[in-house]
Design a protein around this motif. Structure first.
Motif, mmCIF file in Angstrom:
data_model
loop_
_atom_site.group_PDB
_atom_site.id
_atom_site.type_symbol
_atom_site.label_atom_id
_atom_site.label_comp_id
_atom_site.label_asym_id
_atom_site.label_seq_id
_atom_site.Cartn_x
_atom_site.Cartn_y
_atom_site.Cartn_z
ATOM 1 N N LEU A 1 0.808 -1.234 0.000
ATOM 2 C CA LEU A 1 0.000 0.000 0.000
ATOM 3 C C LEU A 1 0.842 1.285 0.000
ATOM 4 N N ALA A 2 2.180 1.163 -0.029
ATOM 5 C CA ALA A 2 3.029 2.366 0.058
ATOM 6 C C ALA A 2 2.643 3.440 -0.971
ATOM 7 N N PRO A 3 2.465 3.105 -2.263
ATOM 8 C CA PRO A 3 2.162 4.181 -3.215
ATOM 9 C C PRO A 3 0.834 4.881 -2.930
ATOM 10 N N TYR A 4 -0.119 4.124 -2.425
ATOM 11 C CA TYR A 4 -1.449 4.713 -2.178
ATOM 12 C C TYR A 4 -1.410 5.638 -0.961
ATOM 13 N N LEU A 5 -0.597 5.257 0.018
ATOM 14 C CA LEU A 5 -0.460 6.125 1.195
ATOM 15 C C LEU A 5 0.349 7.369 0.837
ATOM 16 N N THR A 6 1.343 7.198 0.004
ATOM 17 C CA THR A 6 2.130 8.352 -0.438
ATOM 18 C C THR A 6 1.236 9.325 -1.193
ATOM 19 N N ASN A 7 0.354 8.775 -2.033
ATOM 20 C CA ASN A 7 -0.572 9.632 -2.785
ATOM 21 C C ASN A 7 -1.504 10.436 -1.896
ATOM 22 N N LYS A 8 -1.731 9.972 -0.704
ATOM 23 C CA LYS A 8 -2.645 10.713 0.187
ATOM 24 C C LYS A 8 -2.013 12.042 0.632
ATOM 25 N N GLY A 9 -0.698 12.159 0.491
ATOM 26 C CA GLY A 9 -0.019 13.420 0.849
ATOM 27 C C GLY A 9 -0.284 13.808 2.282
ATOM 28 N N GLU A 10 -0.759 15.029 2.472
ATOM 29 C CA GLU A 10 -1.018 15.580 3.809
ATOM 30 C C GLU A 10 -2.187 14.892 4.512
ATOM 31 N N SER A 11 -2.931 14.083 3.754
ATOM 32 C CA SER A 11 -4.100 13.420 4.365
ATOM 33 C C SER A 11 -3.720 12.125 5.067
ATOM 34 N N PHE A 12 -2.426 11.864 5.190
ATOM 35 C CA PHE A 12 -1.975 10.672 5.920
ATOM 36 C C PHE A 12 -0.918 11.083 6.938
ATOM 37 N N CYS A 13 -1.049 10.593 8.179
ATOM 38 C CA CYS A 13 -0.050 10.956 9.202
ATOM 39 C C CYS A 13 0.040 9.868 10.271
ATOM 40 N N GLY A 14 0.986 10.028 11.175
ATOM 41 C CA GLY A 14 1.147 9.080 12.281
ATOM 42 C C GLY A 14 0.836 9.769 13.604
ATOM 43 N N ILE A 15 -0.003 9.154 14.404
ATOM 44 C CA ILE A 15 -0.308 9.685 15.746
ATOM 45 C C ILE A 15 -0.007 8.577 16.762
ATOM 46 N N LEU A 16 0.907 8.877 17.653
ATOM 47 C CA LEU A 16 1.303 7.874 18.644
ATOM 48 C C LEU A 16 0.135 7.510 19.559
ATOM 49 N N ASN A 17 -0.015 6.225 19.834
ATOM 50 C CA ASN A 17 -1.025 5.816 20.810
ATOM 51 C C ASN A 17 -0.655 6.301 22.203
ATOM 52 N N GLY A 18 -1.646 6.393 23.038
ATOM 53 C CA GLY A 18 -1.387 6.726 24.438
ATOM 54 C C GLY A 18 -1.698 5.522 25.321
ATOM 55 N N VAL A 19 -1.575 5.743 26.607
ATOM 56 C CA VAL A 19 -1.893 4.701 27.586
ATOM 57 C C VAL A 19 -2.994 5.224 28.480
ATOM 58 N N ASP A 20 -3.909 4.365 28.837
ATOM 59 C CA ASP A 20 -4.897 4.737 29.838
ATOM 60 C C ASP A 20 -4.312 4.352 31.201
ATOM 61 N N TYR A 21 -3.757 5.348 31.900
ATOM 62 C CA TYR A 21 -3.096 5.054 33.177
ATOM 63 C C TYR A 21 -4.089 4.704 34.290
ATOM 64 N N ASN A 22 -5.383 4.855 34.008
ATOM 65 C CA ASN A 22 -6.354 4.334 34.995
ATOM 66 C C ASN A 22 -6.306 2.813 35.000
ATOM 67 N N ASP A 23 -6.047 2.237 33.827
ATOM 68 C CA ASP A 23 -5.972 0.773 33.735
ATOM 69 C C ASP A 23 -4.553 0.256 33.965
ATOM 70 N N TRP A 24 -3.587 1.023 33.487
ATOM 71 C CA TRP A 24 -2.216 0.515 33.463
ATOM 72 C C TRP A 24 -1.261 1.434 34.212
ATOM 73 N N SER A 25 -1.297 1.383 35.539
ATOM 74 C CA SER A 25 -0.242 2.046 36.320
ATOM 75 C C SER A 25 -0.103 1.281 37.623
ATOM 76 N N PRO A 26 1.128 1.118 38.099
ATOM 77 C CA PRO A 26 1.341 0.230 39.254
ATOM 78 C C PRO A 26 0.753 0.759 40.558
#
Ligand code: ADP
Length: 489
Positions: free
Chosen positions: A237-262
């Motif tokens: 899918l690389a060429p199709y994602l490249t064609n999306k230009g500015e309409s494609f990006c990466g957003i890092l996932n977060g953590v729900d620290y209510n569920d996952w904290s010691p």
């Protein structure tokens, strides 16, 4: 910032139905947006696990007619009481033990029909309940056809006149590529069965069509967003994602620290935090006992919790783990389920190295928490990793991550600097078992020979903040951009 009405469609959401990170991410976004006053509805298939599980559900639509390309299918809609979580109930499709695979880990042969129907049903649900969202947020191939329905079948439907679509790709290795016959069954426009849209070497590719039609597309880390656009990347899918230009990006996932904290974890033996780190030793002992390991406070324990599949680098672990066991004083604690051959290998290891290798084959959320809390290190040697969640949990639980520098693992772990004693984990680059073995050796020698450095790395990791706040704000920005695109059409 404005408030949105959002319809979130997914094949998984924790705690109702989850096989991996998709379930965690969708659930965290749903809760975050709800808390912040957006009008959000989350819609899932009515799996057996949910309808027969511990949740109280109530009827919403007793019968709903979903027009498909070749006839209509009737279903009903339920809701988990007290929530905005809706369920499409169609027992033939969804009342099964597992979500996607049979007990032999073989994919259900009718998956394109199950999820194709689900996509069309999601839109019918919006129409029949009078919900006219600003945003339809779809996730992975299972909901990849929805943007096409919006742009084609419903381009002038009053329910979706203002609706923009957003597609999040949680793992591009799974694209939903099936025989072309499914295309007509779904009632899609045959003109869209071409290589720029849905066609993929004669097959129908759900995710590819989603990329083509969604107003905005993102994946779950900046590095992975780069990797999938490299020539030959993105599993085609690389060429199709490249064609999306500015309409494609990466957003890092977060953590729900209510569920996952010691300090907040109800599954672990003793809660702990940076200020009260003694509790970690109690958790380590408890984990060692539960996993059949020799209770020894001094030996480093390396944890792994994962789908046991090629992607996650389990072949690399298989090829070097015995060398490690022969040459170093360490313990391994492994929780996972997946490919039968690899499962068998690790189960055997458990028998061959009693007290040193603890293995639990299965999916067990409680044990996942116990292992995070009880481990000194956490190993994720993935060949590719869109974001990865367990390394984020590990940082918070003081289980120092040992990772391959790919995708989100690269974005979230800072390599140990031996001169300065800084960093949050140990990284390797080449996807080979020797590189992995060397890096485990590096982490283990740091544990034994430079304990002050190991402790500093552990503490720096526990201090990291990957909460959803920042990521959720970036999703809202993505929604804004999608609406802008839609309105400029
Ligand atoms: P992926 O989505 O590729 O499977 P992630 O690291 O993004 O990988 O997310 C995996 C999620 O699933 C984590 O929350 C992890 O704790 C959980 N998980 C994976 N396997 C198991 C298992 N066997 N038992 C309990 N939880 C598991």
């Amino acid at each position: 910032m404005g408030k949105y009405s959002i319809l979130m469609a997914s094949s998984e959401a924790a705690p109702y139905a989850k096989t991996g990170g998709l379930g965690d991410v969708v659930s965290a976004l749903y809760q975050n947006f709800k808390r912040n006053g957006h009008e959000i509805r989350l819609i899932l298939p009515g799996y057996k696990k949910i309808l027969e599980g511990q949740w109280e559900v109530e009827g919403v639509l007793e019968s709903m007619c979903v027009p498909m390309g070749e006839g209509e299918i009737w279903c009903s809609v339920k809701r988990v009481s007290g929530t905005e979580v809706y369920l499409i109930q169609h027992d033939n499709f969804f009342s099964r033990e597992e979500l996607y695979n049979d007990s032999e880990y073989q994919e259900y042969v009718d998956n394109p029909y199950r999820y194709g129907f689900f996509c069309r049903a999601v839109l019918q649900f919006a129409i029949d309940t009078g919900f006219s969202p600003d945003i339809i947020h779809v996730n992975d191939w299972q909901t990849g056809v929805i943007p096409a329905y919006i742009k084609r079948e419903f381009s002038s439907h009053p329910s979706f006149r203002k609706t923009a679509s957003v597609l999040t790709i949680h793992n591009i290795a799974y694209q939903g590529s099936y025989h072309s016959g499914i295309f007509r069954w779904l009632g899609l426009d045959i003109n869209d069965f071409n290589p720029d849209v849905f066609e993929d070497h004669g097959k129908m590719n759900f995710l590819k069509g989603g990329v083509a039609f969604a107003d905005m597309v993102n994946t779950v880390s900046p590095t992975y967003a780069e990797e999938v656009r490299q020539p030959g990347g993105g599993f085609g899918l690389a060429p199709y994602l490249t064609n999306k230009g500015e309409s494609f990006c990466g957003i890092l996932n977060g953590v729900d620290y209510n569920d996952w904290s010691p300090w907040n974890d109800s599954y672990i033996k003793e809660r702990y935090s940076l200020k009260r780190l003694e509790g970690k030793a109690v958790c380590k002992r408890d984990m060692q006992e539960r996993m059949g390991l020799k209770p020894d406070p001094d030996v480093p324990v390396i944890g792994m919790i994962s789908r046991i599949v090629h992607q996650k680098g389990f072949d690399l672990v298989r090829d070097m783990i015995e060398n490690i066991l022969h040459s170093m004083s360490v313990q391994f604690t492994i929780l996972g389920t997946g490919e039968r051959e690899l499962e068998n290998f690790f189960s055997e290891l458990h028998k061959m190295y009693p007290g040193r290798v603890g293995v639990h084959i299965g999916f067990n959320n409680e044990l996942a928490h116990v292992i995070e809390a009880g481990s000194d290190m956490f190993c994720m040697p993935s060949l590719f990793e869109p974001c990865g969640l367990n390394q984020l949990y590990s940082l918070k639980y003081g289980a120092v991550p040992i990772v391959r520098a790919t995708g989100g693992l690269n974005d979230t772990v800072v390599n140990y600097d031996e001169k300065r004693g800084t960093g949050t984990g140990f990284k390797f680059y080449y996807p080979g078992s020797l590189a992995l073995a060397d890096t485990i050796g590096w982490a283990v020698s740091t544990y034994y020979d430079r304990p002050d450095h190991f402790q500093a790395v552990r503490i720096e990791g526990m201090n990291q903040d990957f909460s959803w706040k920042r990521s959720a704000a970036r999703y809202l920005k993505l929604y804004r951009m999608a609406l802008k695109k839609k309105h400029n059409e």
